[in-house]
Motif scaffolding. Structure first.
Motif, mmCIF file in Angstrom:
data_model
loop_
_atom_site.group_PDB
_atom_site.id
_atom_site.type_symbol
_atom_site.label_atom_id
_atom_site.label_comp_id
_atom_site.label_asym_id
_atom_site.label_seq_id
_atom_site.Cartn_x
_atom_site.Cartn_y
_atom_site.Cartn_z
ATOM 1 N N VAL A 193 3.795 0.804 -10.269
ATOM 2 C CA VAL A 193 2.927 0.271 -9.165
ATOM 3 C C VAL A 193 3.731 0.252 -7.942
ATOM 4 O O VAL A 193 3.160 0.561 -6.914
ATOM 5 C CB VAL A 193 2.961 -1.219 -9.721
ATOM 6 C CG1 VAL A 193 2.296 -2.005 -8.343
ATOM 7 C CG2 VAL A 193 1.756 -1.454 -10.817
ATOM 8 N N THR A 398 2.872 -5.161 -3.013
ATOM 9 C CA THR A 398 3.594 -4.784 -4.211
ATOM 10 C C THR A 398 3.803 -5.654 -5.291
ATOM 11 O O THR A 398 3.289 -5.647 -6.339
ATOM 12 C CB THR A 398 5.011 -3.917 -4.096
ATOM 13 O OG1 THR A 398 5.783 -4.885 -3.266
ATOM 14 C CG2 THR A 398 5.127 -2.901 -3.415
ATOM 15 N N ALA A 401 0.445 -7.150 -7.601
ATOM 16 C CA ALA A 401 0.116 -5.917 -8.293
ATOM 17 C C ALA A 401 0.972 -5.939 -9.315
ATOM 18 O O ALA A 401 0.851 -5.557 -10.899
ATOM 19 C CB ALA A 401 -0.471 -4.496 -7.570
#
Length: 419
Positions: A193, A398, A401
């Motif tokens: 991710v 970031t 997620a």
């Protein structure tokens, strides 16, 4: 009642003072200069009992010993030239392409964080990243932020990767190898991710062509250091399987590398002692006592009411989110100390979900972890002040997620391994 409220207030104030001084470092004093007196203060007012202090010291003792050995091991690897060789490898791997350099930074930072702890990434690898981008003529932003984020996110894999992991390892009730297997999928998911977001967030910087100031030199990897680290990792697994404290394996690895470095005059006994960071170890113990006082005087009860019970996907997500929130409010070390004993009642899955929150969550704010604060100082020393707005925007993209992806991966790992 009033006396109890005053005791709770003193405990909270002591924690605030310790955290603020750890961030600000007034008079350039070590963190322990504030944590140890604060621990004495909460003991003096009765916020924590002598028996509780002894219990905390016994719980943290093996963790502190383990941390000292890993810090020495990482510093000796640097003395052997391991990180310089990493920088040369990154430059050759990138071949004048910033996108490839970002991939190399992600790979190395993830591996070094997992094996030698996040401190090695922040203190030892980050300067190498700056030097490499300067030689390549690339913009440093994407790569320096990568070392910051991965020092937190990539510390999920092994008990040795982060002090928070060491604090939770015993409470999780799983061996070294099982811990690594359970955290492998969450580790990979979180890093993936981060990489996808970084490629999009820094697309303009990464598209800028590099103008190398000098060709990358071939620097051989120090074989003895690599073999010692590999043997130490094997030792962790063997020690855990045989019921031996993994701190002994870490100490053996550090001792082997120390003897080699002393024989080749790459270090001195005084430098070895300094690399163990004794003031920081005292800070950890002092902080543990202060957090124990805060937990015993109200925080523990409050968290027990809001901490989800069980290891369903919803419960794991709730636990990870609560841990991330608490890490950004009071720093991830106190958050770990406060949450892990409560999460242990629901089993290892809940403890590992706490680690997802306290390890990934700090990428949202400067104060989330001491590693981020230290990274900001390293960046400033290299002439690259960090933008609060950019740091926060990147964290908002970031952290949620990565938390979601890693928690789903943890839930799947628990089901696959029957935990």
């Amino acid at each position: 009642m009033i006396e109890r409220m005053l005791v709770a207030l003193v405990s909270v104030l002591a924690l605030v003072v310790v955290l603020v001084c750890a961030v600000a470092r007034p008079f350039r004093l070590p963190e322990a200069a504030f944590a140890v007196p604060a621990a004495g203060a909460v003991l003096a007012v009765g916020a924590v009992t002598p028996a509780a202090v002894r219990e905390e010291a016994e719980r943290l003792g093996p963790v502190i010993g383990f941390l000292a050995a890993v810090l020495v091991l990482a510093r000796l690897c640097d003395d052997e030239g391991l990180f310089r060789a990493c920088g040369a490898w990154m430059a050759r791997r990138a071949h004048r392409r910033p996108q490839r350099l970002l991939g190399a930074v992600f790979a190395l930072a993830s591996l070094i964080t997992a094996v030698l702890s996040l401190d090695a990434t922040v203190v030892l690898l980050t300067p190498v990243v700056f030097a490499t981008t300067a030689r390549m003529g690339a913009r440093p932003g994407p790569h320096m932020y990568a070392s910051a984020h991965l020092s937190n996110t990539a510390s999920l894999l092994l008990p040795v990767s982060n002090l928070t992991n060491l604090l939770a390892f015993t409470a999780a009730g799983v061996g070294f190898t099982r811990f690594a297997l359970l955290m492998l999928l969450p580790w990979l998911a979180a890093i993936a991710v981060e990489y996808v977001v970084f490629r999009r967030f820094f697309a303009r910087d990464l598209a800028e062509p590099a103008a190398p100031a000098e060709p990358p030199a071939a620097t051989p990897f120090p074989l003895f250091a690599l073999c010692t680290v590999a043997a130490t990792l094997v030792g962790f697994g063997v020690a855990s399987a045989t019921g031996l404290d993994p701190a002994w394996a870490a100490a053996a690895g550090a001792a082997a590398l120390a003897v080699h470095a002393l024989a080749h005059r790459r270090t001195t006994p005084r430098a070895l002692v300094r690399s163990a960071s004794l003031p920081f170890l005292a800070f950890v113990l002092g902080l543990g006592v202060v957090v124990r006082a805060v937990v015993d005087n109200g925080l523990g009860s409050a968290l027990a009411h809001v901490l989800p019970d069980g290891t369903s996907l919803a419960a794991l997500l709730g636990t990870a989110l609560l841990a991330a929130l608490l890490a950004n409010l009071i720093n991830n070390l106190p958050a770990t100390l406060a949450l892990v004993p409560l999460a242990a009642a629901s089993g290892p899955g809940s403890v590992l979900a706490v680690l997802l929150g306290v390890n990934i969550g700090p990428n949202l704010t400067y104060a989330g972890s001491l590693a981020t604060l230290l990274w900001r100082r390293v960046a400033h020393d290299h002439g690259h002040p960090v933008s609060l707005g950019e740091f926060t925007r990147l964290g908002l993209l970031t952290v949620p997620a990565a938390l979601l992806a890693s928690t789903v991966a943890l839930w799947a790992s628990l089901l696959l391994m029957g935990v």
